[in-house]
Scaffold this active site. Structure first.
Site, PDB file in Angstrom:
ATOM      1  N   ASP A 123       0.727  -1.205   0.157  1.00 21.48           N
ATOM      2  CA  ASP A 123      -0.119   0.253  -0.024  1.00 21.48           C
ATOM      3  C   ASP A 123       0.859   1.389  -0.191  1.00 21.48           C
ATOM      4  OD1 ASP A 123      -2.889   0.897   0.266  1.00 21.48           O
ATOM      5  OD2 ASP A 123      -1.767   2.141   2.035  1.00 21.48           O
ATOM      6  N   ASN A 131      -2.378  13.382  -3.950  1.00 24.85           N
ATOM      7  CA  ASN A 131      -3.690  13.684  -4.767  1.00 24.85           C
ATOM      8  C   ASN A 131      -4.153  15.162  -4.364  1.00 24.85           C
ATOM      9  OD1 ASN A 131      -3.745  11.406  -6.462  1.00 24.85           O
ATOM     10  ND2 ASN A 131      -4.771  10.158  -5.076  1.00 24.85           N
ATOM     11  N   HIS A 136      -4.884  14.646  -9.035  1.00 21.63           N
ATOM     12  CA  HIS A 136      -4.922  13.125  -9.596  1.00 21.63           C
ATOM     13  C   HIS A 136      -4.107  12.849 -10.608  1.00 21.63           C
ATOM     14  CE1 HIS A 136      -8.329  13.502  -6.839  1.00 21.63           C
ATOM     15  NE2 HIS A 136      -8.418  12.107  -6.597  1.00 21.63           N
ATOM     16  N   ASP A 140      -1.407   9.553 -10.397  1.00 22.17           N
ATOM     17  CA  ASP A 140      -1.234   8.520 -11.491  1.00 22.17           C
ATOM     18  C   ASP A 140       0.288   8.435 -11.711  1.00 22.17           C
ATOM     19  OD1 ASP A 140      -4.090   8.281 -11.431  1.00 22.17           O
ATOM     20  OD2 ASP A 140      -4.575   9.212 -13.145  1.00 22.17           O
ATOM     21  N   GLU A 166      -4.768   2.654  -4.292  1.00 20.99           N
ATOM     22  CA  GLU A 166      -3.358   2.679  -4.225  1.00 20.99           C
ATOM     23  C   GLU A 166      -2.775   1.559  -3.536  1.00 20.99           C
ATOM     24  OE1 GLU A 166      -5.185   5.204  -0.982  1.00 20.99           O
ATOM     25  OE2 GLU A 166      -5.111   5.176  -3.184  1.00 20.99           O
ATOM     26  N   ARG A 186      12.967  -5.687  -0.880  1.00 25.28           N
ATOM     27  CA  ARG A 186      13.334  -5.528  -2.123  1.00 25.28           C
ATOM     28  C   ARG A 186      12.320  -4.260  -2.750  1.00 25.28           C
ATOM     29  NH1 ARG A 186      15.225 -10.034  -4.432  1.00 25.28           N
ATOM     30  NH2 ARG A 186      13.343 -10.498  -5.615  1.00 25.28           N
TER      31      ARG A 186
END
Length: 253
Positions: A123, A131, A136, A140, A166, A186
Site C-alpha cells: 500500500d 492527490n 490526481h 497517477d 493505491e 526489495r
C-alpha cells in the site's frame, strides 16, 4: 484455373479412351460394324460431357477449399481478437497489472497447483496527500512509478495485481519465508529509491508499507487476505515504510 483445365482435360481424354475401348469390344460383339458415326459418337460425346462435368466439379471443389481456408483464417482472427479482449478485460487500464478479480482468480488457480508461497499486500503511504496537493494526474504518475518498482522487486513468474486505488498485491509462487522477506524488502527499497519530482525541483518521497503472510496448506484466499491485511495494518501503525511478514518486522533501512 490452369490446374482445373489440365485436370478436366485428363479426365476427358481418359473418358474418350474408355469409351473407344468399350466401343471396340461391345459393338463387334453385337454383330455391328464400327462405323464412322459410332467412332465419332464414342469420341465427341464423352469428350464434351466429361470435360464439362469434371471442370464444373473441380471448380466447385476449389471454391469449397478456398471457402474453408477463408473460414479457418477468419476463425483464427476471431480467436485472437477474443484472447486480446479477455486479456484487456483482466488488466488494470493504468498499470497493466492484473485487476482485482483476475488477480484473485490467478492466485486461486496457482494455489491449486502448489500450496507453498507467500502473499504480499503493498500500500502506498500517504497517497491521499499527493492527490490533494498535486492533483490526481500527478498521483497517477506516482502510482505508475510505484507499480514499476514493484515489478522490479518481484521474481519472474510471480503474480502481480492492482487490487485497490493505491493498493497492490503480489503472490510469490513457491516462496519460502526467507525468500518472501527478501522480495518484500526489495520492493520496499525500490520504491524508497524513487526520486519523484512532479513540480519544480522538489523531490516528493514515495514509500510503501507491506504486509505479508505465508500460505498454509489448507488456507483459503480470504484467510490469506485477512492475514496479510493484519500485517499491513501493523506496518502502517508502526510508522509506515515497513515490511511485516507474519510476526517479524523488517525496519526501513
Amino acid at each position: 484455373m490452369n490446374s482445373i483445365f489440365l485436370k478436366s482435360a485428363a479426365v476427358a481424354f481418359a473418358s474418350v479412351a474408355a469409351s473407344l475401348l468399350l466401343t471396340l469390344i461391345v459393338v463387334p460383339a453385337m454383330g455391328f460394324p464400327v462405323s464412322r458415326t459410332i467412332w465419332l459418337s464414342s469420341t465427341v460425346c464423352p469428350l464434351v460431357l466429361a470435360w464439362v462435368a469434371s471442370a464444373s466439379t473441380f471448380w466447385q471443389s476449389d471454391r469449397l477449399k478456398s471457402a474453408h481456408r477463408e473460414l479457418a483464417r477468419a476463425h483464427a482472427q476471431l480467436a485472437a481478437a477474443h484472447r486480446r479482449l479477455q486479456e484487456k478485460a483482466s488488466r488494470d487500464d493504468m498499470t497493466g497489472m492484473l485487476n482485482r478479480e483476475s488477480f484473485f482468480a490467478a492466485l486461486d488457480g496457482s494455489r491449486r497447483k502448489s500450496d507453498r508461497g507467500a502473499l504480499l499486500i503493498i500500500d502506498a503511504d500517504h497517497f491521499k496527500r499527493i492527490n490533494d496537493s498535486f492533483g490526481h494526474l500527478t498521483g497517477d504518475e506516482a502510482l505508475l512509478l510505484i507499480a514499476s518498482a514493484i515489478e522490479r522487486g518481484v521474481r519472474g513468474g510471480d503474480i502481480l495485481g492492482r487490487i485497490g486505488g493505491e493498493e497492490f498485491a503480489a503472490y510469490l509462487i513457491g516462496a519460502t519465508e526467507q525468500e518472501a522477506k527478501r522480495v518484500a524488502e526489495r520492493i520496499r527499497r525500490e520504491v524508497e529509491l524513487i526520486r519523484f519530482r512532479p513540480v519544480d525541483e522538489r523531490t516528493i518521497p514515495l514509500t510503501v508499507s507491506i504486509g505479508g503472510t505465508l500460505c498454509g496448506e489448507d488456507a483459503h484466499v480470504s484467510d490469506l487476505m485477512r492475514a496479510a491485511d493484519r500485517r499491513l495494518y501493523q506496518a502502517k501503525h508502526r510508522g509506515r515504510n515497513l515490511t511485516i511478514l507474519d510476526a517479524d518486522i523488517q525496519a526501513a533501512a
